[in-house]
Structure formats: structure tokens, C-alpha cells
Design a protein around this motif. Structure first.
Motif, PDB file in Angstrom:
ATOM      1  N   THR A  72       0.844  -1.193   0.000  1.00 10.74           N
ATOM      2  CA  THR A  72       0.000   0.000   0.000  1.00 10.74           C
ATOM      3  C   THR A  72       0.877   1.239   0.000  1.00 10.74           C
ATOM      4  O   THR A  72       1.881   1.295   0.694  1.00 10.74           O
ATOM      5  N   LYS A  73       0.468   2.245  -0.784  1.00 11.66           N
ATOM      6  CA  LYS A  73       1.249   3.475  -0.928  1.00 11.66           C
ATOM      7  C   LYS A  73       0.474   4.669  -0.380  1.00 11.66           C
ATOM      8  O   LYS A  73      -0.723   4.789  -0.607  1.00 11.66           O
ATOM      9  N   PHE A  74       1.210   5.522   0.325  1.00 15.44           N
ATOM     10  CA  PHE A  74       0.674   6.800   0.783  1.00 15.44           C
ATOM     11  C   PHE A  74       1.486   7.873   0.055  1.00 15.44           C
ATOM     12  O   PHE A  74       2.600   8.182   0.459  1.00 15.44           O
ATOM     13  N   GLU A  75       0.962   8.415  -1.029  1.00  8.80           N
ATOM     14  CA  GLU A  75       1.695   9.376  -1.844  1.00  8.80           C
ATOM     15  C   GLU A  75       1.213  10.797  -1.564  1.00  8.80           C
ATOM     16  O   GLU A  75       0.041  11.105  -1.752  1.00  8.80           O
ATOM     17  N   ASN A  76       2.129  11.639  -1.096  1.00  7.51           N
ATOM     18  CA  ASN A  76       1.835  13.053  -0.829  1.00  7.51           C
ATOM     19  C   ASN A  76       0.624  13.250   0.083  1.00  7.51           C
ATOM     20  O   ASN A  76      -0.188  14.143  -0.126  1.00  7.51           O
ATOM     21  N   CYS A  77       0.505  12.399   1.093  1.00  6.81           N
ATOM     22  CA  CYS A  77      -0.623  12.491   2.018  1.00  6.81           C
ATOM     23  C   CYS A  77      -0.288  13.379   3.207  1.00  6.81           C
ATOM     24  O   CYS A  77       0.851  13.426   3.664  1.00  6.81           O
ATOM     25  N   ASN A  78      -1.294  14.075   3.697  1.00  6.83           N
ATOM     26  CA  ASN A  78      -1.188  14.880   4.908  1.00  6.83           C
ATOM     27  C   ASN A  78      -1.583  13.965   6.067  1.00  6.83           C
ATOM     28  O   ASN A  78      -2.702  13.454   6.103  1.00  6.83           O
ATOM     29  N   TRP A  79      -0.661  13.766   7.022  1.00  9.67           N
ATOM     30  CA  TRP A  79      -0.813  12.773   8.086  1.00  9.67           C
ATOM     31  C   TRP A  79      -0.688  13.470   9.424  1.00  9.67           C
ATOM     32  O   TRP A  79       0.372  13.994   9.743  1.00  9.67           O
ATOM     33  N   ARG A  80      -1.759  13.488  10.243  1.00  7.93           N
ATOM     34  CA  ARG A  80      -1.704  14.216  11.507  1.00  7.93           C
ATOM     35  C   ARG A  80      -2.477  13.487  12.606  1.00  7.93           C
ATOM     36  O   ARG A  80      -3.652  13.153  12.440  1.00  7.93           O
ATOM     37  N   ASP A  81      -1.776  13.232  13.717  1.00  9.64           N
ATOM     38  CA  ASP A  81      -2.394  12.675  14.933  1.00  9.64           C
ATOM     39  C   ASP A  81      -3.132  11.354  14.699  1.00  9.64           C
ATOM     40  O   ASP A  81      -4.212  11.132  15.233  1.00  9.64           O
ATOM     41  N   ASN A  82      -2.540  10.479  13.911  1.00  5.35           N
ATOM     42  CA  ASN A  82      -3.140   9.164  13.660  1.00  5.35           C
ATOM     43  C   ASN A  82      -2.480   8.115  14.530  1.00  5.35           C
ATOM     44  O   ASN A  82      -1.354   8.266  14.970  1.00  5.35           O
ATOM     45  N   SER A  83      -3.175   7.022  14.761  1.00  3.64           N
ATOM     46  CA  SER A  83      -2.677   5.940  15.588  1.00  3.64           C
ATOM     47  C   SER A  83      -2.571   4.673  14.749  1.00  3.64           C
ATOM     48  O   SER A  83      -3.544   4.259  14.112  1.00  3.64           O
ATOM     49  N   VAL A  84      -1.375   4.066  14.761  1.00  6.42           N
ATOM     50  CA  VAL A  84      -1.152   2.796  14.071  1.00  6.42           C
ATOM     51  C   VAL A  84      -0.645   1.809  15.120  1.00  6.42           C
ATOM     52  O   VAL A  84       0.474   1.937  15.624  1.00  6.42           O
ATOM     53  N   VAL A  85      -1.474   0.818  15.495  1.00  4.14           N
ATOM     54  CA  VAL A  85      -1.153  -0.124  16.561  1.00  4.14           C
ATOM     55  C   VAL A  85      -1.440  -1.557  16.093  1.00  4.14           C
ATOM     56  O   VAL A  85      -2.541  -1.843  15.604  1.00  4.14           O
ATOM     57  N   ASP A  86      -0.440  -2.430  16.249  1.00  2.00           N
ATOM     58  CA  ASP A  86      -0.599  -3.846  15.923  1.00  2.00           C
ATOM     59  C   ASP A  86      -1.091  -4.085  14.495  1.00  2.00           C
ATOM     60  O   ASP A  86      -1.992  -4.894  14.264  1.00  2.00           O
ATOM     61  N   VAL A  87      -0.497  -3.355  13.555  1.00  2.00           N
ATOM     62  CA  VAL A  87      -0.846  -3.536  12.148  1.00  2.00           C
ATOM     63  C   VAL A  87       0.317  -4.229  11.454  1.00  2.00           C
ATOM     64  O   VAL A  87       1.446  -3.741  11.483  1.00  2.00           O
ATOM     65  N   PHE A  88       0.055  -5.374  10.858  1.00  2.00           N
ATOM     66  CA  PHE A  88       1.074  -6.060  10.077  1.00  2.00           C
ATOM     67  C   PHE A  88       1.148  -5.375   8.718  1.00  2.00           C
ATOM     68  O   PHE A  88       0.141  -5.260   8.019  1.00  2.00           O
ATOM     69  N   SER A  89       2.324  -4.873   8.391  1.00  2.00           N
ATOM     70  CA  SER A  89       2.468  -4.188   7.108  1.00  2.00           C
ATOM     71  C   SER A  89       3.637  -4.780   6.333  1.00  2.00           C
ATOM     72  O   SER A  89       4.743  -4.898   6.853  1.00  2.00           O
ATOM     73  N   GLU A  90       3.367  -5.168   5.108  1.00  2.00           N
ATOM     74  CA  GLU A  90       4.374  -5.719   4.233  1.00  2.00           C
ATOM     75  C   GLU A  90       4.460  -4.835   2.986  1.00  2.00           C
ATOM     76  O   GLU A  90       3.443  -4.529   2.358  1.00  2.00           O
ATOM     77  N   ASN A  91       5.679  -4.388   2.682  1.00  2.00           N
ATOM     78  CA  ASN A  91       5.893  -3.486   1.551  1.00  2.00           C
ATOM     79  C   ASN A  91       5.062  -2.216   1.671  1.00  2.00           C
ATOM     80  O   ASN A  91       4.562  -1.688   0.675  1.00  2.00           O
ATOM     81  N   THR A  92       4.864  -1.768   2.902  1.00  2.00           N
ATOM     82  CA  THR A  92       4.074  -0.557   3.174  1.00  2.00           C
ATOM     83  C   THR A  92       4.764   0.236   4.265  1.00  2.00           C
ATOM     84  O   THR A  92       5.196  -0.327   5.257  1.00  2.00           O
ATOM     85  N   GLN A  93       4.846   1.538   4.067  1.00  2.00           N
ATOM     86  CA  GLN A  93       5.368   2.406   5.108  1.00  2.00           C
ATOM     87  C   GLN A  93       4.350   3.502   5.377  1.00  2.00           C
ATOM     88  O   GLN A  93       3.989   4.265   4.479  1.00  2.00           O
ATOM     89  N   PHE A  94       3.871   3.539   6.615  1.00  2.00           N
ATOM     90  CA  PHE A  94       2.935   4.591   6.988  1.00  2.00           C
ATOM     91  C   PHE A  94       3.690   5.910   7.079  1.00  2.00           C
ATOM     92  O   PHE A  94       4.823   5.949   7.512  1.00  2.00           O
ATOM     93  N   PRO A  95       3.017   7.019   6.722  1.00  2.00           N
ATOM     94  CA  PRO A  95       3.665   8.336   6.870  1.00  2.00           C
ATOM     95  C   PRO A  95       3.939   8.627   8.342  1.00  2.00           C
ATOM     96  O   PRO A  95       3.358   8.027   9.233  1.00  2.00           O
ATOM     97  N   GLU A  96       4.837   9.574   8.564  1.00  2.00           N
ATOM     98  CA  GLU A  96       5.150   9.977   9.954  1.00  2.00           C
ATOM     99  C   GLU A  96       4.589  11.330  10.255  1.00  2.00           C
ATOM    100  O   GLU A  96       4.296  12.103   9.427  1.00  2.00           O
TER     101      GLU A  96
END
Length: 153
Positions: A129-153
Motif C-alpha cells: 500500500t502506498k501513501f503518496e503526498n498524504c497529509n498525516w496528523r495525529d493518527n494511531s497505528v497499533v498492531d498492524v502487520f504491514s508488508e511493503n508498506t510504510q505509513f507516513p510519519e
């Protein structure tokens, strides 16, 4: 007017008000196009493989749905996407505020120029999964298995 128990293919719906509708299997919308439709507070639990443009999914409950297709300029504020499965979906210029992504299974998804704010990703699986040019604010990522995916910071 839509029949909520129909199998609809390749139809275009413009400015339909589906607020608070209950759309369950066997209803399916495959290859349909929805433009400026209001799905707020609807309950959708079926297969959705369509094109959505400028649609409102405020407080829509998609729990247990299967998503495919293309969503452009759609609002998912306070939407419940928990327990949804999705593959080969493109979200462009969509807004996700306080959106629930708990126990999702998403593969080959593209989020392009989307806004994520105060969303919860919990106990799910996200692959390629791709996050391209996304605005990322105050989100929670907990216990998510991610393969070939990087969540924005």
C-alpha cells in the motif's frame, strides 16, 4: 431511485441521496459510477467495485464490506471502515478524519494526496500500500502487520 437489493452493473448515478440507506448483500454495484452522491450515515456491507467522485461518506458504516475501485474527492469523516477488505483501490484527494480502520485487510491500495487526521489503524493487515503526498496528523497505528508498506510519519 436505487433498489437496495439489486445487482447493478455499469450505471451512472448523479446526486443521489442515499443518506441512512441500508445496502447489504445481495446488493452489489459493479462498474458503476457515483458522482456527488450522499451516503452519509448509510450502512454498506457488500461488494463495492465502482468509481466514486465527490461523494460524502460522513459517518458511513462500511464494516465487513469488500472495496475495489476508485474514490476521488470523497469525504470519509467519522466513517467506520473496520473489518473491510480492499484490493486494487485508489483513493485520490480524499479526506479521512476520525476514521476507523480497525481489523482491515488492505492490499495494493494507493492513497494519493489524501488527508488523514485522528484516524485509528489497529490490528489489521496492510500490504503493498502506498501513501503518496498524504497529509498525516495525529493518527494511531497499533498492531498492524504491514508488508511493503510504510505509513507516513
Amino acid at each position: 431511485m436505487l433498489k437496495m437489493n439489486s445487482f447493478l452493473k455499469y450505471k451512472t448515478f448523479i446526486e443521489e441521496n442515499l443518506e441512512k440507506e441500508q445496502i447489504h448483500a445481495p446488493a452489489q454495484f459493479l462498474g458503476c459510477k457515483f458522482i456527488r452522491c450522499n451516503f452519509s450515515r448509510a450502512k454498506i456491507s457488500t461488494n463495492i467495485g465502482n468509481k466514486f467522485e465527490d461523494c460524502n461518506f460522513n459517518k458511513t458504516n462500511f464494516s465487513e464490506s469488500v472495496l475495489r475501485g476508485h474514490f476521488k474527492h470523497c469525504n470519509f469523516t467519522n466513517a467506520n471502515l473496520s473489518r473491510t477488505r480492499a484490493s486494487e483501490v485508489i483513493f485520490e484527494h480524499c479526506t479521512f478524519i476520525n476514521t476507523n480502520f480497525t481489523k482491515i485487510q488492505y492490499h495494493w491500495i494507493t492513497f494519493r494526496t489524501c488527508r488523514f487526521e485522528s484516524c485509528t489503524f489497529k490490528k489489521g493487515e496492510v500490504g503493498s500500500t502506498k501513501f503518496e503526498n498524504c497529509n498525516w496528523r495525529d493518527n494511531s497505528v497499533v498492531d498492524v502487520f504491514s508488508e511493503n508498506t510504510q505509513f507516513p510519519e
